[in-house]
Design a protein around this motif. Structure first.
Motif: not given
Lengths: 194, 194, 194, 194
Positions: B7-22
């Motif tokens: 779950e933590q990994y998934a969270k990290i991935r999702e955060d990174r993704r958002e960061l890049i998109l933003g």
DNA sequence: CATGAATGAGTATTCATTCAT
DNA sequence: CATGAATGAATACTCATTCAT
């Protein structure tokens, strides 16, 4: 055997210049500015890459010259010969004229919207914007609203011009579906026959 | 320092993704899409170029994902939870909400206008346009006009939406000068208190 | 307005040729050879690009002709009419003459140094170098040193000519600061009044 | 699997940088600056065109960096660790050292002469010239002549340096024929054992 | 997972040279 | 003879994308 006369050369140059400007405008409008290559412009115009640089020092300058020509073009659209005060009839004519020119110059308008959005051209835009639009057109419309007893003429002018922008944009990027003719009538109805 | 959970990994991935998109959205809006490099996005996001390709297969895909996210975002703007029928009060709220979101998301709207104008993204746009705008929003507004006895509700809807586009555009590209607040009042006045 | 005679035509051609050669030399010296365009030469000479190709088949050939003319020029500098044996007085005169010509022909010397350094012209240089310098001048100087009891006349000749090169170079590329006149006196002092 | 450490990257960068600088210097010296293409440098260095731009922003900057490195190199040639005052012995050593370095760095010197002659680099040259040559070396030599009772030490310094330039130039562009060793002895004889 | 060195296809631009007039 | 419009090969430079570590 003798070289061309100065006039012949001038004619050639002017013709070529127009050709390049026109072709570039068309491709810019169709493909976007940065997605259009000098190569493509040359090919479409039926000339060589190098020749373009005989007429414009860079893609940048070519763009500027198109803008200049566009502004001139735009300027010719409104207030051709009168004093800047619109009667109701003239307002009707103005709107009809605007829509007519819009329909005849879709590429041109596409290009203008593109430009508005292109951050690199922002500065250029701003220069011309204040110079042209703000002065002539803005004042003319504002005066119309003032003399026709609209409540807040200045705000109404902002509204009117923004609304026109929106309509132009919708038409230009969706010309088959957008009901431009009925829209024209609606605008005339609303602003000239209250 | 125990290994992270899935779950933590998934969270990290999702955060990174958002960061890049933003970050990408911000830069696209500020500099234009083709003038923004992957390098710049990476630098501004504080990550490496390579990592971006760990989340998106290409710049093209990154762009598409931003569009998808944007559409979602746009979708969330209106009619969150009711039946698609607007009362007058809800229309007031709708307009206020729209303007509020506009002011909070200038970058986002700039990006949308850019996209509209970007011929390469045209088809993407068209797909979402008919999917979203046409269906939900369009119908809702049209219904409002019909139930409030506007003369030609369909045409009025076109007008209303185009007018909003124009106002958004003017505000987004000229936020200091454009009188957005007074404009909002004018629109409410005109459409909700006839 | 009778038609020109053959001689007149020949004169015109020769003048034009000189004009082009002179203009090219000047620009080459000022801007470097590869940084000087045919266009610039034509413009500065007040003629058309095409005309240059009427006199020289290529930029390459133009360069060669300048070199040939330069060598001729160089040749004319020394030992005009005597037997190749220098008296002390003649040596003084030779040195003074050299410096005088140097000061009058900075562009020319700049060009020569450029050429020396231009690898593409290296072979041309070498050809002329052995032809001219080695033969006439070299021998003359060597003889002078031999007859004036210098220890190693041949080495002294190498030294003398290299030293002159160095002084020419320093003067040509730093004409304001380099004390050419005092330098001339020093050389005369050292080589003619031991 | 883990990325390289900062140090590893720094090492790679430094190595590559040296490789590019060295290769460029070699080709510049052999072919001339403007006749050397980025492509050629890349090929000779065994890397891609693009990589060069990862290290230098332009050919111009690459050139500047070579000059900077060259000046450093040049600086290291003389007066490494003493007080700037030359004894006779040190003068002998200085001359021998100069000639030794000259013979080991023909490319480097060719490049310097090229630069001197390249009008576009003139400005850069001038900057370094006054900074380095004028200060350190010039003063040192001048002091030597003053303390060794030469008649006009300042003029002698000009002469000495110009003569060295001439000798360097002759050797660099004619290394097979020019008797550099005997010339060295001659100079030592003349300036250190009067 | 993460890094940034490396690649190479793509683009703007220059300029010697040709050629119709 | 003379002109300058036109060509196209050559060249610097950019940037999305890959990949060894």
């Amino acid at each position: 055997m003798s070289p061309r006369t100065k006039e012949q050369y001038a004619k050639i140059r002017e013709d070529r210049r127009e050709l390049i400007l026109g072709t570039a405008l068309e491709l810019f409008a169709k493909q976007g500015i940065s997605h259009t290559t000098i190569q493509q412009i040359a090919k479409k115009a039926g000339i060589s890459k190098g020749l373009i640089y005989n007429y414009f020092t860079s893609k940048e300058e070519l763009l500027e010259e198109i803008i200049k020509a566009s502004v001139k073009h735009l300027y010719a659209f409104f207030d051709p010969d009168h004093d800047g005060i619109l009667t109701t009839e003239e307002m009707v004519y103005f709107i009809e004229q605007q829509v007519r020119m819009l329909m005849l110059n879709i590429d041109f308008w596409k290009f203008l919207f593109m430009l508005l959005v292109q951050p690199s051209a922002q500065e250029l835009i701003r220069r011309f914007q204040s110079e042209i639009l703000s002065s002539g057109m803005w004042r003319m419309i504002a005066t119309y609203f003032r003399t026709h007893n609209f409540k807040d003429p200045e705000l109404e002018t902002w509204f009117f011009l923004a609304m026109l922008d929106g309509i132009y944009m919708n038409y230009v990027f969706n010309p088959e579906k957008f009901p431009i003719d009925r829209m024209k009538e609606l605008i005339i109805q609303r602003y000239c026959k209250p």
